[in-house]
Motif scaffolding. Structure first.
Motif, mmCIF file in Angstrom:
data_model
loop_
_atom_site.group_PDB
_atom_site.id
_atom_site.type_symbol
_atom_site.label_atom_id
_atom_site.label_comp_id
_atom_site.label_asym_id
_atom_site.label_seq_id
_atom_site.Cartn_x
_atom_site.Cartn_y
_atom_site.Cartn_z
ATOM 1 N N UNK A 18 0.914 -1.044 0.004
ATOM 2 C CA UNK A 18 -0.096 0.001 -0.066
ATOM 3 C C UNK A 18 0.736 1.256 -0.245
ATOM 4 N N UNK A 19 1.811 1.271 0.890
ATOM 5 C CA UNK A 19 2.459 2.611 1.006
ATOM 6 C C UNK A 19 3.365 2.761 -0.308
ATOM 7 N N UNK A 20 4.244 1.721 -0.813
ATOM 8 C CA UNK A 20 4.862 1.786 -1.989
ATOM 9 C C UNK A 20 3.944 2.302 -2.999
ATOM 10 N N UNK A 21 2.738 1.850 -3.375
ATOM 11 C CA UNK A 21 1.880 2.335 -4.301
ATOM 12 C C UNK A 21 1.631 3.712 -4.187
ATOM 13 N N UNK A 22 1.410 4.327 -2.947
ATOM 14 C CA UNK A 22 1.096 5.756 -2.872
ATOM 15 C C UNK A 22 2.499 6.480 -3.091
ATOM 16 N N UNK A 23 3.537 6.335 -2.488
ATOM 17 C CA UNK A 23 4.402 7.021 -2.806
ATOM 18 C C UNK A 23 5.363 6.911 -3.922
ATOM 19 N N UNK A 24 5.300 6.132 -4.910
ATOM 20 C CA UNK A 24 5.371 5.923 -6.188
ATOM 21 C C UNK A 24 4.634 6.995 -6.968
#
Length: 180
Positions: A18-24
């Protein structure tokens, strides 16, 4: 020619997919790596070991960014609004210490900014913020199949049920910070 100054931020807010998808999605973010931090066992942990909750590690992301484009403070505000920082050791259906809300600061400046943002945001939450603030000791990149998970599996059930709504919230709350 001047070399570009880059910084890193390491945070955990539940499942690292989840956090990876957001910060990408954020302007100025050059790279996001899913991984593990905060554990007390020697060696490099595996996903299975971290999911056992026996290693003490949290699922985290390490964000490499250009501070002339996006500040640590802006990234931290996005982090705090992309998960529930008031639930201890859980995010949604994900439960366990590996899913804790945590900021692993890399220097005193990051620690101070994190403390300031935590204090500024506290009144906006009904319950107390339980986000852990700890020095970064070691970051272990996760296995390859956990990197770019949402980008590689957008129609997978977890992605459509959990990550896609988080991305919709991101677009609504932080549209001015998104890549074009």
């Amino acid at each position: 020619m001047e070399s570009k100054k880059i910084e890193q931020m390491t945070v955990g807010g539940g499942c690292f997919w989840c956090t990876e998808a957001i910060f990408d999605q954020i302007k100025g973010v050059e790279k996001v790596v899913s991984g593990y931090s905060g554990g007390s066992v020697p060696g490099t942990p595996t996903y299975r070991e971290v999911c056992s909750a026996l290693t003490g590690h949290a699922e985290v992301i390490q964000v490499t960014f250009d501070p002339t484009v996006v500040s640590f403070e802006d990234l931290f505000v996005i982090f705090m609004t992309s998960h529930d920082p008031t639930t201890l050791n859980k995010q949604g259906a994900d439960r366990g210490t590996q899913y804790r809300s945590v900021i692993f600061y890399q220097n005193e400046k990051q620690k101070q900014i994190a403390e300031n943002v935590l204090n500024e945001m506290a009144p906006y939450y009904e319950n107390p913020i339980v986000t852990e603030l700890s020095p970064l000791e070691k970051f272990h990149p996760a296995e390859d199949d956990h990197q770019n998970y949402y980008a590689n599996n957008p129609s997978q059930g977890y992605c459509t049920a959990v990550i896609s709504p988080k991305l919709a919230k991101l677009r609504k709350m932080h549209s001015d910070k998104l890549k074009q």
